[in-house]
Scaffold this motif. Structure first.
Motif, short mmCIF file in Angstrom:
data_model
loop_
_atom_site.label_atom_id
_atom_site.label_comp_id
_atom_site.label_asym_id
_atom_site.label_seq_id
_atom_site.Cartn_x
_atom_site.Cartn_y
_atom_site.Cartn_z
N ARG A 301 14.53 62.96 42.31
CA ARG A 301 15.87 62.88 42.88
C ARG A 301 16.67 64.15 42.61
NH1 ARG A 301 17.66 56.67 41.23
NH2 ARG A 301 16.04 55.58 42.43
N ARG A 302 16.53 64.67 41.39
CA ARG A 302 17.21 65.93 41.05
C ARG A 302 16.79 67.03 42.01
NH1 ARG A 302 14.93 69.91 36.50
NH2 ARG A 302 13.29 69.81 38.10
N ASP A 303 15.48 67.15 42.23
CA ASP A 303 14.98 68.21 43.11
C ASP A 303 15.46 68.00 44.55
OD1 ASP A 303 13.75 69.25 40.92
OD2 ASP A 303 11.70 68.71 41.51
N ALA A 304 15.45 66.75 45.01
CA ALA A 304 15.91 66.46 46.37
C ALA A 304 17.38 66.87 46.54
CB ALA A 304 15.73 64.98 46.70
N LEU A 305 18.21 66.57 45.54
CA LEU A 305 19.64 66.88 45.64
C LEU A 305 19.89 68.39 45.50
CD1 LEU A 305 22.57 65.94 45.89
CD2 LEU A 305 22.61 65.65 43.40
N VAL A 351 30.10 60.47 51.20
CA VAL A 351 29.40 60.57 49.92
C VAL A 351 30.41 60.41 48.79
CG1 VAL A 351 28.03 62.06 48.39
CG2 VAL A 351 27.62 62.10 50.87
N ALA A 352 30.14 59.50 47.86
CA ALA A 352 31.01 59.30 46.70
C ALA A 352 30.45 60.04 45.50
CB ALA A 352 31.13 57.81 46.39
N VAL A 353 31.32 60.82 44.84
CA VAL A 353 30.97 61.51 43.60
C VAL A 353 32.07 61.25 42.58
CG1 VAL A 353 29.68 63.33 44.82
CG2 VAL A 353 32.11 63.66 44.31
N SER A 354 31.84 61.68 41.34
CA SER A 354 32.86 61.54 40.30
C SER A 354 33.65 62.84 40.18
CB SER A 354 32.22 61.22 38.95
OG SER A 354 31.65 59.93 38.96
N PRO A 375 15.36 59.48 47.21
CA PRO A 375 15.39 60.77 47.92
C PRO A 375 15.78 60.66 49.38
CG PRO A 375 13.49 60.70 46.46
CD PRO A 375 14.11 59.33 46.42
N HIS A 376 15.40 59.57 50.05
CA HIS A 376 15.77 59.40 51.46
C HIS A 376 17.29 59.35 51.62
CE1 HIS A 376 15.79 57.89 55.59
NE2 HIS A 376 16.58 56.90 55.18
N ARG A 377 17.95 58.56 50.77
CA ARG A 377 19.41 58.46 50.83
C ARG A 377 20.08 59.77 50.39
NH1 ARG A 377 22.67 54.88 53.18
NH2 ARG A 377 23.89 54.24 51.35
N ILE A 378 19.47 60.45 49.42
CA ILE A 378 20.01 61.74 48.99
C ILE A 378 19.97 62.74 50.13
CG2 ILE A 378 19.56 63.73 47.48
CD1 ILE A 378 18.77 61.68 45.29
N LYS A 379 18.86 62.74 50.90
CA LYS A 379 18.78 63.65 52.05
C LYS A 379 19.80 63.29 53.12
CE LYS A 379 13.92 64.74 51.20
NZ LYS A 379 12.51 64.43 51.54
N ILE A 382 22.98 64.82 51.97
CA ILE A 382 22.98 66.26 52.24
C ILE A 382 23.39 66.52 53.69
CG2 ILE A 382 21.54 68.34 52.41
CD1 ILE A 382 22.07 67.53 49.52
N ARG A 383 22.87 65.72 54.61
CA ARG A 383 23.23 65.89 56.02
C ARG A 383 24.73 65.67 56.23
NH1 ARG A 383 18.21 63.20 56.74
NH2 ARG A 383 19.21 61.17 57.09
N GLY A 384 25.29 64.69 55.51
CA GLY A 384 26.74 64.47 55.61
C GLY A 384 27.53 65.62 55.05
N MET A 385 27.09 66.17 53.91
CA MET A 385 27.83 67.25 53.27
C MET A 385 27.71 68.56 54.03
SD MET A 385 27.43 66.49 49.16
CE MET A 385 25.66 66.11 49.15
N ARG A 386 26.64 68.72 54.81
CA ARG A 386 26.49 69.93 55.62
C ARG A 386 27.70 70.12 56.55
NH1 ARG A 386 21.53 69.28 57.82
NH2 ARG A 386 20.45 70.85 56.58
N LYS A 387 28.30 69.01 56.98
CA LYS A 387 29.42 69.06 57.92
C LYS A 387 30.61 69.83 57.34
CE LYS A 387 28.18 64.49 59.73
NZ LYS A 387 28.57 63.07 59.71
N ILE A 388 30.82 69.72 56.03
CA ILE A 388 31.98 70.40 55.44
C ILE A 388 31.63 71.76 54.83
CG2 ILE A 388 33.12 68.19 54.96
CD1 ILE A 388 32.56 68.85 51.94
N MET A 389 30.34 72.08 54.79
CA MET A 389 29.94 73.35 54.22
C MET A 389 29.89 74.46 55.29
SD MET A 389 29.71 72.93 51.00
CE MET A 389 28.91 74.44 50.54
#
Length: 389
Positions: A301-305, A351-354, A375-379, A382-389
């Protein structure tokens, strides 16, 4: 009725609730939120531990009040675990007490050993109970900033010189939540020498003892000769054995500090449900391959994120330990602060983070990801966060 609860007024608002409330509102509206906020392990407890719980729970005599300090065989298993893992010898009668998770153990230990006005040093940012256990006990909380560009021992020395009365306790935790910082045994050797010289107690929260990657092996604070003279170490089965809801951990080390915790617990609880203690003996005595499988799951999971964040232009360092990724807010958003940036991730990326400020003011330029999705949900995140990057 107009009453002021003074102890409660010293506790600040729970900053994580700002993001949590928004997350729940969005979920109720039908949004699919990927929750990488709370470090709540999602991996099921290994089957042999669950099977032992079921077997023990079917025996009526295990339904009675248990021992507040933990049953004898569990305290013995704890000491055997330390001897096998770290070559540290502990007395199960005087130097070990079972706790209702590390959080309960640490907070009641501080309550038992710190008097109003006693100065306690805690790193900043850090896991909130390290800070607020001192506040609840009425202690004088002083924080030591930790960051890549700072020297912890230099800051510790400066803070000690500037403090009156002399500090009574230092609370530390490595591998560290939220920053994922790691240390070697030489770090603990310096801690022991410094705190002996300055007559300070040490409390080391060792919750992530097993969650380490890429060949790194976290040392125990108690491996340092003389560490038991001044301090204790707390461990929880929540992460290593994926037993978060079971609420079982332990505190070991300095006999006077262990005795203080044991005494206050004798007034407050009757111990963990006995079948849980019996199953915990099975967990600690092995087999150990289940822990290695849990650690490998977190590594994937670390590597996927981290690899995913890197691909979308958000550079983060792969942590060597813990179940978290501590990510500096991207430059284009750094002026927002961690709460507003966390809200942006929720609203735009789902995506929720602390928010880092929830761990102390020195964390406000970071957010923390918890590796509690596959890893599937983490990917997908990532697709969601790409929108703001």
């Amino acid at each position: 009725m107009e009453q002021e609860f003074r102890r409660m007024t010293r506790l600040p608002p729970y900053l994580f609730s700002i993001v949590n409330n928004l997350k729940m509102t969005m979920r109720r509206a039908g949004e699919d939120i990927i929750d990488l906020g709370m470090g709540n392990p999602d991996i099921p407890t290994p089957k042999h531990i669950v099977d032992k719980l079921i077997e023990a729970a079917q025996k009526g005599h295990n339904h009675r009040y248990s021992a507040s300090r933990g049953i004898t065989k569990l305290r013995q298993a704890i000491c055997d675990w330390y001897r096998r893992r770290y070559d540290v010898f502990l007395d199960p009668e005087e130097e070990a007490v079972v706790t209702i998770g590390a959080k309960e153990g640490l907070s009641h230990l501080v309550l038992a050993t710190i008097s109003p006005g006693d100065v306690v040093f805690v790193p900043n940012p850090t896991y909130p109970i390290h800070l607020y256990s001192v506040v609840i006990a009425g202690g004088d909380l002083r924080t030591i900033p930790i960051a890549p560009d700072r020297d912890f021992f230099e800051d510790l020395l400066t803070a000690t010189k500037q403090t009156w009365p002399n500090p009574k306790m230092l609370i530390i935790s490595y591998p560290h939540n939220p920053t994922t910082n790691i240390v070697d045994l030489a770090f603990f050797e310096k801690i022991v020498a410094f705190c002996k010289e300055n007559n300070m107690m040490v409390v080391h929260d060792f919750a992530y003892a097993d969650l380490a990657f890429d060949g790194y092996k976290p040392p125990s604070f108690l491996q340092v000769p003389g560490a038991k003279d001044i301090g204790v170490e707390l461990f929880s089965l929540s992460k290593s054995y994926s037993m978060p809801g079971w609420r079982v951990g332990f505190c070991v080390g300095n006999s006077k500090m262990v005795a203080a915790l044991t005494k206050i617990k004798s007034y407050l609880d009757y111990g963990v449900f006995q079948p849980i203690q019996i199953a915990s003996i099975i967990a600690l005595n092995g087999p150990y391959d289940c822990v290695q499988e849990i650690v490998e799951t977190y590594r994937q999971r670390r590597d996927a994120l981290c690899n995913g964040l890197s691909r979308i232009g958000w550079k983060v360092e792969k942590p060597k330990a813990t179940m978290f990724v501590w990510a500096k807010i991207p430059p284009k958003y750094k002026d927002m602060g961690s709460i507003e940036f966390s809200k942006l991730l929720l609203e735009k990326a789902k995506v929720a983070v602390s928010p880092g400020i929830g761990f102390g003011e020195y964390g406000d330029d970071h957010v923390r990801f918890a590796l509690v999705e596959n890893p599937h949900r983490i990917k997908q995140a990532i697709r969601g966060m790409r929108k703001i990057m």
